[in-house]
Design a protein around this motif. Structure first.
Motif, PDB file in Angstrom:
ATOM      1  N   GLU A  65       3.570   9.961   4.607  1.00  0.00           N
ATOM      2  CA  GLU A  65       2.471   9.557   4.658  1.00  0.00           C
ATOM      3  C   GLU A  65       1.487  10.386   3.947  1.00  0.00           C
ATOM      4  N   LYS A  70       9.789   1.946   0.253  1.00  0.00           N
ATOM      5  CA  LYS A  70       8.579   2.436   1.179  1.00  0.00           C
ATOM      6  C   LYS A  70       8.538   3.996   1.177  1.00  0.00           C
ATOM      7  N   ALA A  86       1.723   9.505   0.268  1.00  0.00           N
ATOM      8  CA  ALA A  86       1.476   8.112   0.080  1.00  0.00           C
ATOM      9  C   ALA A  86      -0.190   7.888   0.041  1.00  0.00           C
ATOM     10  N   GLU A  87      -1.019   8.607   0.680  1.00  0.00           N
ATOM     11  CA  GLU A  87      -2.399   8.696   0.830  1.00  0.00           C
ATOM     12  C   GLU A  87      -2.861   9.534  -0.255  1.00  0.00           C
ATOM     13  N   LYS A 122       0.924  -1.055   0.023  1.00  0.00           N
ATOM     14  CA  LYS A 122       0.039  -0.203   0.033  1.00  0.00           C
ATOM     15  C   LYS A 122       0.853   1.238   0.056  1.00  0.00           C
ATOM     16  N   TYR A 123       1.931   1.310   1.035  1.00  0.00           N
ATOM     17  CA  TYR A 123       2.615   2.393   0.811  1.00  0.00           C
ATOM     18  C   TYR A 123       4.179   2.160   0.187  1.00  0.00           C
ATOM     19  N   TYR A 124       4.174   1.259  -0.877  1.00  0.00           N
ATOM     20  CA  TYR A 124       5.178   1.256  -1.567  1.00  0.00           C
ATOM     21  C   TYR A 124       5.401   1.918  -2.959  1.00  0.00           C
TER      22      TYR A 124
END
Length: 508
Positions: free
Chosen positions: A493, A489, A496-497, A469-471
């Motif tokens: 955050e 990674k 990433a979102e 998901k966050y890669y």
């Protein structure tokens, strides 16, 4: 397979090939110009040819490694536990984290039919998978398989645990003691190879053919269990591995090929009485090349002017050709490198291919697909099939021999740029510039990474799971029934979102 018929009369006006693999119209002369350069001409002119390629630098970006698919033959590298034989979505390989590697990180990998090679930041080479042909480059015979205890009800797997040495990443043994760095890896079904920054190539394993074991080198070595320098190759800048053959490209732009050539994947006719000569790298008149690629039985090259060439097995149009009548036939062969006119102006930078299908990536991030359709390898929905689609005698779509641009997401107006592509035998991937993976193709082995599937995946579908998901996925590769990805990674955050929100909108 019955002969495939064109749905409608359209498609190529140039670049056809007949059932014997000979190009017609404008391509035959252009292809012949390249291939007619004899071996003796190149040998005598070698020193006068300019250097057009350079040996690549060692990759340095640290990668976490994810695996998924079916690993009943140790393909997933997740250890011997029987529960690791089926992984439906990408899973982090715990043996290859920075902690597990003592501070080093994986920076590159190559995927064969049933094994994987990986390079770490300390210039160490790792391997896992089936070792029947010595492709792991290390001894795995001393570890016995652990059979299931008849009184143990903790697992419903009837086959018991896997061979611990094959199913767990281990260091390749007996590589040369040198300060030179490994810059590329290559893996076929039964052979492994590495390229060093001085242009040397080392290989181990063997080649197989229709009749079984073919050998490793001439008629002298049947199976090579440890890395051996290929003395015939010097100043190599790229390797490309098929099912049981290898291509090599040198600094002058000359292409070499060796291994099994029964489908003309070596770019030359192999006589039965000289079959062992095919186990020695030889150039076949193809020069001025800057890039090479290969599927299981078909090959590609891109020259210094951007022209794309194909040769080898073509019964599903995986070489992007039809015959002079506009048909495809079982066993169709392209016997020598032939220009694909429809790709030669698209600035192709990468080509990946499976058993009967091919993907190409352009400089601008577009993905084109062609070849076999019935397992949805090409990623085109039934309602979107182009007019060039071939059908069998029953009217079922069998092939798309014309390179066709793929679309990602539900909004056709949205242009998704890709940075990497990958092919297994019958499944495919594209990685977006933002690091998301889209998958499609044969689904029975979980190889697309989309979870349990009731049918094949006909169009690109984004992998959505917690592990990735966050890669930001950087590299993708696939074998017969499994897949491997490497990513970094995303520490921000919020970024990433935002990335997730963007693709949720694209996918509708």
């Amino acid at each position: 397979m019955v002969a495939l018929k064109r749905k409608q009369e359209n498609g190529f006006s140039n670049g056809h090939s007949n059932g014997n693999g000979k190009a017609v119209n404008g391509d035959s002369k252009r292809a012949k110009k390249v291939v007619s350069a004899s071996s003796s001409f190149i040998l005598h002119s070698y020193s006068k040819l300019p250097d057009i390629n350079s040996i690549p630098k060692t990759k340095t970006t640290p990668l976490d490694i994810f695996v998924w698919g079916t690993g009943s033959m140790c393909e997933l590298g997740l250890g011997p536990d029987a529960k690791t034989k089926e992984v439906k979505r990408p899973r982090l390989n715990p043996y290859l984290t920075k902690e597990a590697l003592g501070g080093a990180s994986i920076v590159d990998f190559a995927v064969g039919g049933m094994h994987t090679l990986l390079l770490d930041s300390d210039n160490r080479l790792w391997s896992w998978g089936t070792n029947d042909s010595g492709v792991l480059g290390r001894d795995t015979s001393k570890v016995a398989e652990k059979l299931k205890n008849a009184d143990d009800d903790s697992s419903d797997d009837e086959d018991g645990d896997l061979n611990e040495a094959e199913s767990t990443p281990g260091l390749v043994e007996n590589l040369p003691k040198t300060d030179n760095k490994i810059v590329q890896l290559a893996a076929t079904d039964n052979l492994s190879a590495v390229l060093y920054d001085n242009g040397d190539v080392y290989a181990w394993g063997c080649f197989r053919c229709n009749e079984g074991l073919l050998g490793f080198l001439k008629d002298e070595i049947k199976l090579q269990s440890t890395p051996l320098k290929i003395d015939q190759l010097k100043n190599i800048t790229q390797l490309a591995g098929g099912k049981d053959h290898l291509l090599a490209l040198d600094i002058k732009g000359i292409v070499y090929a060796w291994g099994n050539g029964q489908q003309f994947q070596l770019g030359r006719r192999i006589m039965e009485r000289h079959r062992y000569r095919s186990l020695e790298p030889q150039q076949f008149g193809l020069y001025n090349i800057k890039y090479i690629a290969t599927g299981d039985f078909h090959c590609f090259a891109i020259d210094n002017e951007g022209k794309v060439y194909a040769w080898g097995l073509n019964q599903f149009g995986q070489c992007a050709f039809t015959d002079s009548e506009g048909n495809l036939e079982d066993g169709s062969l392209i016997t020598k490198p032939t220009i694909i006119e429809s790709l030669s102006n698209k600035k192709i930078v990468s080509i990946e291919a499976g058993e009967h299908h091919t993907l190409a990536l352009t400089e601008s991030g577009d993905v084109y697909a062609w070849g076999r359709y019935d397992m949805k390898e090409v990623g085109i929905a039934k309602e979107d099939l182009p007019e060039s689609t071939f059908k069998d005698a029953h009217g079922n779509a069998r092939s798309i021999p014309v390179p066709t641009k793929l679309h990602f997401g539900k909004k056709s107006s949205t242009e998704v740029e890709c940075k990497a592509i990958g092919c297994g035998s019958h499944h495919s991937f594209a990685v977006t510039k933002d690091g998301f993976i889209y998958a499609w193709g044969f689904g029975d082995t979980y190889a697309p990474g989309l979870g349990p599937l009731e049918e094949d995946v006909e169009k690109p579908t984004r992998i959505v799971n917690t592990a990735t998901k966050y890669y930001d996925i950087q590299l993708i590769g696939a074998g017969g029934q499994f897949s491997v990805a490497g990513g970094s990674k995303i520490e921000d955050e919020d970024a990433a979102e935002d990335r997730i929100d963007k693709y949720e909108e694209i996918d509708g």
